[in-house]
Design an enzyme around this catalytic site. Sequence first.
Site, PDB file in Angstrom:
ATOM      1  N   LYS A 107       1.335  -1.176   0.136  1.00  0.00           N
ATOM      2  CA  LYS A 107       0.192  -0.235   0.074  1.00  0.00           C
ATOM      3  C   LYS A 107       0.525   1.430  -0.098  1.00  0.00           C
ATOM      4  O   LYS A 107       1.608   0.694   0.703  1.00  0.00           O
ATOM      5  CB  LYS A 107      -0.938  -0.180   1.134  1.00  0.00           C
ATOM      6  CG  LYS A 107      -2.325   0.748   0.953  1.00  0.00           C
ATOM      7  CD  LYS A 107      -3.064   0.223   0.507  1.00  0.00           C
ATOM      8  CE  LYS A 107      -4.855   1.231   0.208  1.00  0.00           C
ATOM      9  NZ  LYS A 107      -5.181   0.277   0.058  1.00  0.00           N
TER      10      LYS A 107
HETATM   11  N1  GLU Z   1      -6.777   0.259  -3.189  1.00  0.00           N
HETATM   12  C1  GLU Z   1      -8.204  -0.610  -3.428  1.00  0.00           C
HETATM   13  C2  GLU Z   1      -8.067  -1.695  -2.503  1.00  0.00           C
HETATM   14  O1  GLU Z   1      -7.640  -1.235  -1.343  1.00  0.00           O
HETATM   15  C3  GLU Z   1      -7.227  -1.646  -4.222  1.00  0.00           C
HETATM   16  C4  GLU Z   1      -6.068  -1.941  -4.625  1.00  0.00           C
HETATM   17  C5  GLU Z   1      -5.618  -2.532  -6.499  1.00  0.00           C
HETATM   18  O2  GLU Z   1      -6.679  -2.519  -7.186  1.00  0.00           O
HETATM   19  O3  GLU Z   1      -4.678  -3.068  -5.842  1.00  0.00           O
HETATM   20  O4  GLU Z   1      -8.661  -2.852  -2.445  1.00  0.00           O
END
Ligand code: GLU
Length: 476
Positions: A107
Amino acid sequence: MATAKEPSFRESVDLMFNRAVALMDLPPGLEEKIRVCNATYTVRFGVRLRGQIHTFTGYRSVHSEHMEPVKGGIRFAMSVNQDEVEALAALMTYKCALVEAPFGGSKGGLRIDPREWDENELERITRRFAYELIKRDLINPSQNVPAPDMGTGEREMAWIADQYKRMNTTDINSRACVTGKPVNAGGIQGRTEATGRGVQYALQEFFRHPEDIKAAGLSGTLDGKKVIIQGLGNVGYHAAKFLSEEDGCKITAIIERDGALISDTGLDVEAVRNWIAKHDGVNGYPEGKYIKEGAKALELECDILIPAAMEGVINISNAANVKAPLIIEAANGPITAGADEILREKGCVIIPDMYANAGGVTVSYFEWVKNLSHIRFGRMGRRQEESRHQLLVDELEQLSADKELGWTLTPGFKQKYLRGAGELELVRSGLDDTMRAAYQSMREVWHGREDTHDLRTAAYLVSIGKVAASYRALGL
Ligand code: GLU
């Protein structure tokens, strides 16, 4: 927001992990290896804007590399900090394992209020942040693939993809360095709606199981259910839109930054969204009742509560007042560990974040595969499928021409049956299948194990089991 007595977001995720892992028989070393965050990179960089240098702080956290690339969004918000990014990275690990997206968890975040900067300024800031991550392989098609999250969308992803391309001019797979791009820049149909669509598919699957509906003290189908949505951003908007327009749900409250709208007869999601875009909030919207203290609407009577914005909105200070019998966590971490306990004791059924909002990363997975295969889904097979269907329709039409048989094709059948699946239909089909399969794996554990009484613990058990199996296969 969380009170002082509440653990931090990362501690809250760890507490939930610990509760599940205590029911497993993992070697203690492996348990620790899975729980901890492998690395968090912090960067501070300056950008000259409005005649002076502004310093920004950003993070990219890698929770688990049992599979690579690692995957997870990049968030732009003033609340971004290391603890939050690490909690979100951990949730990505468990989420990807649960829905069988072949990624580890990661993240990113940038401490910025995107509303304070114009588009040109944001582009310069985003590109500079991307540059810092790309040069350390923290953005890379085979190692680390970001995506949108709170405060970012396809525009930012297009800038990141372009920045990567400029720095890696001969990488034929450069587009796979980030997902959630616009369709005309290597994105995939259905990615923007994906997380909200996944919430809808999750609820549809829940309502296919009478035993589960009963566990939540509900009955019947989704039709007519009273739903409260907290946060009408990309996720909340799409979930509310699809549930009200396609499943017959009534959106009885919408909670936004500046307050909440309440209406027993149901709110028009599209109209509220347009109002927010023009007026920067829900205040003044001509229908329903407006209350300034939006969080109070979390405590209203309803059938389904959908927190779809921030972490920690349901915490030990308000959990006891929440009346919803069913909560689906469209956001990451909206219920703290303490609130989770209070709600479970009250008999509330919680469909947990790592499953409920996995639609986004699932369609990101499809986009990444599309980028690596350099071909749009459906391009090879669609017309072939259509011509085979045409053969059948021709035969049926011959039958219906026979007056003596007195049989005709149902109106609309021909058009519907003849149309082969394009990219959007295939993406939705893949997402629906993923959400159904993952729900079933959770509910098998929920109902099948005597020591497991809730879906969150079940979700952790399934996903930790999968991560542990990967580590074992790696010889750890
Ligand atoms: N930000 C989104 C989540 O928390 C998508 C993450 C992604 O597609 O890699 O799942």
